[in-house]
Write a protein that holds these residues in place. Structure first.
Motif, PDB file in Angstrom:
ATOM      1  N   ALA A 132       0.836  -1.208   0.000  1.00 56.07           N
ATOM      2  CA  ALA A 132       0.000   0.000   0.000  1.00 56.07           C
ATOM      3  C   ALA A 132       0.869   1.255   0.000  1.00 56.07           C
ATOM      4  CB  ALA A 132      -0.951  -0.003   1.197  1.00 56.07           C
ATOM      5  N   CYS A 133       2.037   1.204   0.662  1.00 55.15           N
ATOM      6  CA  CYS A 133       2.970   2.343   0.655  1.00 55.15           C
ATOM      7  C   CYS A 133       3.478   2.565  -0.774  1.00 55.15           C
ATOM      8  CB  CYS A 133       4.149   2.091   1.588  1.00 55.15           C
ATOM      9  SG  CYS A 133       3.695   1.839   3.310  1.00 55.15           S
ATOM     10  N   LYS A 134       3.789   1.469  -1.439  1.00 55.33           N
ATOM     11  CA  LYS A 134       4.258   1.547  -2.833  1.00 55.33           C
ATOM     12  C   LYS A 134       3.169   2.174  -3.704  1.00 55.33           C
ATOM     13  CE  LYS A 134       5.938  -1.199  -6.665  1.00 55.33           C
ATOM     14  NZ  LYS A 134       6.426  -2.460  -7.163  1.00 55.33           N
ATOM     15  N   ARG A 135       1.938   1.707  -3.557  1.00 55.84           N
ATOM     16  CA  ARG A 135       0.829   2.247  -4.360  1.00 55.84           C
ATOM     17  C   ARG A 135       0.615   3.733  -4.071  1.00 55.84           C
ATOM     18  NH1 ARG A 135      -5.109   2.498  -4.174  1.00 55.84           N
ATOM     19  NH2 ARG A 135      -5.767   2.589  -6.339  1.00 55.84           N
ATOM     20  N   MET A 136       0.691   4.107  -2.793  1.00 50.65           N
ATOM     21  CA  MET A 136       0.500   5.515  -2.436  1.00 50.65           C
ATOM     22  C   MET A 136       1.533   6.392  -3.142  1.00 50.65           C
ATOM     23  SD  MET A 136       0.495   7.317   1.325  1.00 50.65           S
ATOM     24  CE  MET A 136       2.143   6.774   1.714  1.00 50.65           C
ATOM     25  N   HIS A 137       2.770   5.934  -3.190  1.00 48.06           N
ATOM     26  CA  HIS A 137       3.822   6.734  -3.810  1.00 48.06           C
ATOM     27  C   HIS A 137       3.846   6.625  -5.328  1.00 48.06           C
ATOM     28  CE1 HIS A 137       5.280   7.095   0.321  1.00 48.06           C
ATOM     29  NE2 HIS A 137       5.788   8.226  -0.120  1.00 48.06           N
ATOM     30  N   GLU A 138       3.459   5.502  -5.882  1.00 49.36           N
ATOM     31  CA  GLU A 138       3.515   5.325  -7.332  1.00 49.36           C
ATOM     32  C   GLU A 138       2.217   5.701  -8.044  1.00 49.36           C
ATOM     33  OE1 GLU A 138       4.958   1.389  -8.152  1.00 49.36           O
ATOM     34  OE2 GLU A 138       6.993   1.904  -7.506  1.00 49.36           O
ATOM     35  N   VAL A 139       1.117   5.822  -7.301  1.00 52.86           N
ATOM     36  CA  VAL A 139      -0.169   6.201  -7.908  1.00 52.86           C
ATOM     37  C   VAL A 139      -0.630   7.551  -7.349  1.00 52.86           C
ATOM     38  CG1 VAL A 139      -2.590   5.547  -8.247  1.00 52.86           C
ATOM     39  CG2 VAL A 139      -0.799   3.785  -8.331  1.00 52.86           C
TER      40      VAL A 139
END
Length: 195
Positions: free
Chosen positions: A78-85
């Motif tokens: 979810a951290c990855k998605r927050m930063h990449e999306v």
């Protein structure tokens, strides 16, 4: 001085430079999330801090911004998605960057953080004291430190984003804090009024 319609005065040149700077400022952001050595994502505008949250909050307020702590963890999808999306959307990233100072902490980190009451703890222990259970979590704080030392943990916050909201609600949560929506209603109720 010749009377030439194409003649550029210093005043016109300065005005043109100002307009150019404004155009650049309103141009789409080319923000980039990078994965740090600690395994958590960073934006180049996140707060560089001595990890004293009272100082960080006062500094944000002095700049006309709000202070928030974002919790990340190596390998957190979810951290990855927050930063990449979410944070790659110029509307979201621009609003957050322009209105907030974000201190990004590692959920299991060992760096020493000084709390509002002066107590020093590792990032991990600091998060535990605030009841941070998962990532991402974003804590939002009031504009002033007055009275915060006497409170404990989550009672110091004006709002919390536990987990990752969808992009529209994610941005709305930042607006909720910036506009002090918490003074009038809990976030879900405030959000319904915005529709």
């Amino acid at each position: 001085m010749p009377n030439n319609k194409n003649h550029l005065t210093r005043r016109h040149a300065i005005a043109a430079l100002g307009a150019g700077a404004l155009a650049l400022r309103s141009a789409p952001s080319f923000a980039k999330a990078t994965l740090g050595d600690d395994g958590i994502y960073h934006m180049d505008w996140y707060l560089e801090s001595f990890l004293d949250v009272s100082e960080d909050l006062a500094g944000a307020t002095a700049k006309g911004k709000r202070f928030a702590i974002m919790w990340g963890l190596k390998g957190c999808p979810a951290c990855k998605r927050m930063h990449e999306v979410h944070m790659m959307d110029p509307k979201i990233e621009g609003y957050v960057r322009d209105n907030f100072e974000i201190l990004h902490l590692n959920h299991i980190g060992a760096r020493e953080v000084t709390d509002f009451d002066g107590r020093k703890r590792s990032e991990k222990a600091f998060g535990e004291a605030y009841g941070i259970r998962f990532t991402p979590t974003i804590q939002f704080f009031p504009e002033k430190t007055d009275g915060l030392a006497a409170l404990k943990g989550q009672a110091r916050e004006v709002a919390r984003m536990p987990g990752l909201l969808e992009p529209t609600e994610f941005l709305a949560m930042f607006r909720y804090v910036r506009e002090k929506g918490y003074d009038s209603a809990p976030f879900p109720e405030w959000l319904k009024r915005q529709a």
